[in-house]
Design an enzyme around this catalytic site. Sequence first.
Site, PDB file in Angstrom:
ATOM      1  N   ARG A 161       0.816  -1.209   0.000  1.00 14.44           N
ATOM      2  CA  ARG A 161       0.000   0.000   0.000  1.00 14.44           C
ATOM      3  C   ARG A 161       0.856   1.269   0.000  1.00 14.44           C
ATOM      4  O   ARG A 161       0.536   2.261   0.670  1.00 14.44           O
ATOM      5  CB  ARG A 161      -0.952   0.021   1.201  1.00 14.44           C
ATOM      6  N   SER A 236     -11.042   1.118   3.630  1.00 16.59           N
ATOM      7  CA  SER A 236     -10.183   0.753   4.766  1.00 16.59           C
ATOM      8  C   SER A 236      -9.319   1.942   5.170  1.00 16.59           C
ATOM      9  O   SER A 236      -8.508   2.422   4.375  1.00 16.59           O
ATOM     10  CB  SER A 236      -9.290  -0.426   4.397  1.00 16.59           C
ATOM     11  N   GLU A 335      -4.041   3.969   5.828  1.00 16.63           N
ATOM     12  CA  GLU A 335      -3.979   3.674   4.406  1.00 16.63           C
ATOM     13  C   GLU A 335      -4.465   4.889   3.627  1.00 16.63           C
ATOM     14  O   GLU A 335      -4.031   5.160   2.506  1.00 16.63           O
ATOM     15  CB  GLU A 335      -4.848   2.456   4.080  1.00 16.63           C
TER      16      GLU A 335
END
Length: 343
Positions: A161, A236, A335
Amino acid sequence: MLDFKKDVSLKIHTTFKTGGLAKFFVEVKSIEEFQKAADFSKKHKLPIFILGGGSNVLISDSGLDAVVVKNSIRGVSIQGNDVTVSSGEDWNHFVGVVVEKNLAGIECLSGIPGTVGGAVVQNIGAYGQTIADSIKSVDVWNYKTDKLETWNKTDCQFEYRNSYFKKHPDKLFVLAVKFRLSLGGQPTTSYPDVQKFLINAGATSLSDVRKAVIEIRAKKGYVILPGYKAYNSAGSFFKNPIVDQKTFEYLQNKFADRTNTWFWPEKKKYKLAAAFLLGQAGFEKGYVSGRVGISPKHSLALINIKNATSKEIFDLSKMIQSAVHNRFNVILEPEVQIVGKFD
């Protein structure tokens, strides 16, 4: 001629539906228009902030003293296994195009909101696939040299990520991406949820996998498409943390009675399910704190329940991080890209 607007609210341009004013806001639909926007920012001695779908960003209530560039540069070119796509293309639409052309490699990334450029910056991944696995090269605009450059996969420094572009948003603008996909390739069906869906459906084509992934994501409230219930969220909010052996053993003793999967081996370390840690720290699905809370469908999605501010979402994220760290000595990293000034 480009239309540079002053003091534009960013609320309507983010999926959190929060954020202050952009000092300048402009939409670009070509490289030439972007170059003009870059010249404008230099003339006014302001930084550029690139905004794609606004689906993975939390922008400060104080706004951005910057030239916010809405990226609408589009175009897809397919030559055999090689596919070149402009960064302003809608990511999910692009996945649908290549799946329709029987090209395998990114079908499990269906249903993820945002643009192609944002997907590359974030190095998105889901259900056994990561975007970096299929990337051949990335065309970027170098702000320092005012030139177009082509970066190979190694240059991009892709991580879980993360990427060079995410770490250095003020240096490069992703313009286009070349993918090396597999014509007539087999779909990826390694994840149990996907396998279960396909068995029930009695099919395993690329389009079947795409449909399965969208339906699975929809059950988590992560799909922003017509016909699906969506929340004011950025999906998320936290990454699944990766910990060393010592931390894992400490947690294993703490969760010895847990039979559900809350970790996965990860290159001599362990990746933990952030959603599990949130639940154990008291932040379950449906948690509410004033005007913000956690999605009733997935505990990793923070949501703007009713006219909340970015600060309220930010404060909830900090409260969660503190609780998880205090209880389990694990640091949760966002994130979501947090932009602007937060107290």
